[in-house]
Scaffold this active site. Structure first.
Site, PDB file in Angstrom:
ATOM      1  N   LYS A 155     -12.573 -13.213  -2.839  1.00  0.00           N
ATOM      2  CA  LYS A 155     -11.285 -13.594  -3.080  1.00  0.00           C
ATOM      3  C   LYS A 155     -10.352 -13.711  -1.629  1.00  0.00           C
ATOM      4  CE  LYS A 155      -9.906 -10.577  -5.978  1.00  0.00           C
ATOM      5  NZ  LYS A 155     -11.341  -9.841  -6.087  1.00  0.00           N
ATOM      6  N   ARG A 179      -3.430  -8.757 -12.623  1.00  0.00           N
ATOM      7  CA  ARG A 179      -4.725  -7.962 -12.689  1.00  0.00           C
ATOM      8  C   ARG A 179      -4.592  -7.316 -14.073  1.00  0.00           C
ATOM      9  NH1 ARG A 179      -6.476  -6.721  -6.867  1.00  0.00           N
ATOM     10  NH2 ARG A 179      -8.254  -5.427  -6.916  1.00  0.00           N
ATOM     11  N   ARG A 238     -18.620  -3.810   3.808  1.00  0.00           N
ATOM     12  CA  ARG A 238     -17.728  -4.857   4.322  1.00  0.00           C
ATOM     13  C   ARG A 238     -16.782  -3.953   5.576  1.00  0.00           C
ATOM     14  NH1 ARG A 238     -13.822  -7.123  -0.519  1.00  0.00           N
ATOM     15  NH2 ARG A 238     -12.990  -4.820  -0.641  1.00  0.00           N
ATOM     16  N   ARG A 271     -12.089   0.017   4.539  1.00  0.00           N
ATOM     17  CA  ARG A 271     -11.306   0.559   3.499  1.00  0.00           C
ATOM     18  C   ARG A 271     -11.704   1.846   2.975  1.00  0.00           C
ATOM     19  NH1 ARG A 271     -10.000  -4.304  -0.379  1.00  0.00           N
ATOM     20  NH2 ARG A 271     -10.244  -2.862  -1.595  1.00  0.00           N
ATOM     21  N   ARG A 303     -13.946   0.473  -9.833  1.00  0.00           N
ATOM     22  CA  ARG A 303     -13.158  -0.885  -9.598  1.00  0.00           C
ATOM     23  C   ARG A 303     -13.657  -2.043 -10.551  1.00  0.00           C
ATOM     24  NH1 ARG A 303     -13.296  -0.926  -3.389  1.00  0.00           N
ATOM     25  NH2 ARG A 303     -12.701  -3.121  -3.542  1.00  0.00           N
TER      26      ARG A 303
HETATM   27  P1  ADP Z   1     -10.506  -5.624  -4.803  1.00  0.00           P
HETATM   28  O1  ADP Z   1     -10.074  -6.966  -5.290  1.00  0.00           O
HETATM   29  O2  ADP Z   1     -11.559  -5.685  -3.427  1.00  0.00           O
HETATM   30  O3  ADP Z   1     -10.815  -4.277  -5.338  1.00  0.00           O
HETATM   31  P2  ADP Z   1      -7.724  -5.092  -3.608  1.00  0.00           P
HETATM   32  O4  ADP Z   1      -7.553  -5.104  -2.113  1.00  0.00           O
HETATM   33  O5  ADP Z   1      -7.360  -6.467  -4.105  1.00  0.00           O
HETATM   34  O6  ADP Z   1      -9.478  -5.151  -3.643  1.00  0.00           O
HETATM   35  O7  ADP Z   1      -7.178  -4.025  -4.193  1.00  0.00           O
HETATM   36  C1  ADP Z   1      -7.728  -2.716  -3.794  1.00  0.00           C
HETATM   37  C2  ADP Z   1      -6.973  -1.653  -4.926  1.00  0.00           C
HETATM   38  O8  ADP Z   1      -5.607  -1.822  -4.792  1.00  0.00           O
HETATM   39  C3  ADP Z   1      -7.336  -1.792  -6.213  1.00  0.00           C
HETATM   40  O9  ADP Z   1      -8.553  -1.397  -6.674  1.00  0.00           O
HETATM   41  C4  ADP Z   1      -6.115  -1.253  -7.086  1.00  0.00           C
HETATM   42  O10 ADP Z   1      -6.112   0.150  -6.922  1.00  0.00           O
HETATM   43  C5  ADP Z   1      -4.901  -1.669  -6.161  1.00  0.00           C
HETATM   44  N1  ADP Z   1      -4.412  -2.776  -6.696  1.00  0.00           N
HETATM   45  C6  ADP Z   1      -4.307  -4.204  -5.875  1.00  0.00           C
HETATM   46  N2  ADP Z   1      -3.918  -5.226  -6.601  1.00  0.00           N
HETATM   47  C7  ADP Z   1      -3.451  -4.654  -7.803  1.00  0.00           C
HETATM   48  C8  ADP Z   1      -2.816  -5.074  -9.001  1.00  0.00           C
HETATM   49  N3  ADP Z   1      -2.357  -6.345  -9.192  1.00  0.00           N
HETATM   50  N4  ADP Z   1      -2.497  -4.277 -10.022  1.00  0.00           N
HETATM   51  C9  ADP Z   1      -2.782  -2.822  -9.895  1.00  0.00           C
HETATM   52  N5  ADP Z   1      -3.436  -2.327  -8.743  1.00  0.00           N
HETATM   53  C10 ADP Z   1      -3.753  -3.227  -7.923  1.00  0.00           C
END
Ligand code: ADP
Length: 228
Positions: free
Chosen positions: A23, A98, A137, A171, A182
């Site tokens: 994404k 999400r 990554r 990260r 996740r």
């Molecule tokens: P990825 O999609 O690779 O898991 P992100 O950078 O989008 O990574 O998100 C990392 C973390 O941030 C998630 O595992 C969650 O804990 C939190 N997070 C990000 N966006 C949201 C969201 N919309 N709702 C709840 N938690 C979120």
């Protein structure tokens, strides 16, 4: 901040897909190609954690465990960001919504600004491949370009292809163990949004298992069509 949002009719694209689906990579390419603004709630949350804000303190341990940060925190952060003037160009939402509650909050927020969801693009991938993708990554600390230990090393070792920086970040949650949580959170809370957007007539699926550039080309066609 919880003020009034500026009124505009800019396009809104949503990218859906499990961690590692690409994404962020695709959002960055679309940002460049279409002049839209990438809006990643993950990045916004990591910035809040780094800045030590109240929201960041509450989000930190949840993120490290690979669980979802509470809807109220994420919605507030997104709302603040959407109030910035650059969002009038149109946004690519990467990692939001999400949950069903976030999807509803987004609908309400867009009703306020006058924009609408042009497309929700679902990046379709095999779960099994995601662990390997995420666990290796890293990104350039200077410009955010993404790399991978096995799949995409910089052309010149240790130096970013895009900006030449020699600093890179990994990260804290990009470990094999955390990816499993996740993925679980994705299937439990986020995957149901695919049918939500299908019912709204906004869903477009893209097979995201190939080469980054091939997927980017497919995405560009879809986005061009959707934002016409
Ligand atoms: P990825 O999609 O690779 O898991 P992100 O950078 O989008 O990574 O998100 C990392 C973390 O941030 C998630 O595992 C969650 O804990 C939190 N997070 C990000 N966006 C949201 C969201 N919309 N709702 C709840 N938690 C979120």
């Amino acid at each position: 901040m919880d003020g009034t949002l500026p009124h505009h009719t800019a396009p809104v694209l949503i990218l859906l897909g499990p961690p590692g689906a690409g994404k962020g990579t695709q959002a960055r390419m679309l940002e460049e190609k279409f002049g839209l603004v990438q809006l990643s709630t993950g990045d916004l949350l990591r910035a809040a954690v780094a800045a030590g804000t109240e929201a960041g303190k509450r989000a930190k341990t949840v993120m490290e465990a690979g669980e979802l940060v509470s809807d109220d925190i994420v919605i507030a952060i997104l709302r603040d960001r959407m109030a910035q003037p650059d969002c009038e160009k149109g946004v690519i939402l990467d990692g939001f919504p999400r949950t069903a509650v976030q999807a509803e909050a987004l609908d309400a927020l867009l009703a306020e600004t006058g924009s609408r969801i042009e497309a929700a693009i679902s990046l379709e991938v095999d779960d099994a491949a995601m662990v390997a993708r995420v666990a290796g990554r890293y990104t350039c600390a200077g410009c955010g370009e993404g790399y991978h230990d096995d799949f995409k090393q910089p052309i010149q070792a240790g130096s970013c292809d895009k900006c030449g920086s020699t600093d890179f970040n990994r990260r804290a949650d990009d470990t094999a163990e955390t990816v499993a949580s996740r993925l679980e959170a994705y299937h439990a809370s986020t995957a149901p949004l695919i049918s939500h957007y299908r019912e709204q007539g906004a869903l477009l699926g893209v097979n995201a298992m190939g080469e980054i550039d091939d997927i980017a080309a497919k995405m560009a066609v879809i986005v061009k069509e959707a934002t016409r």
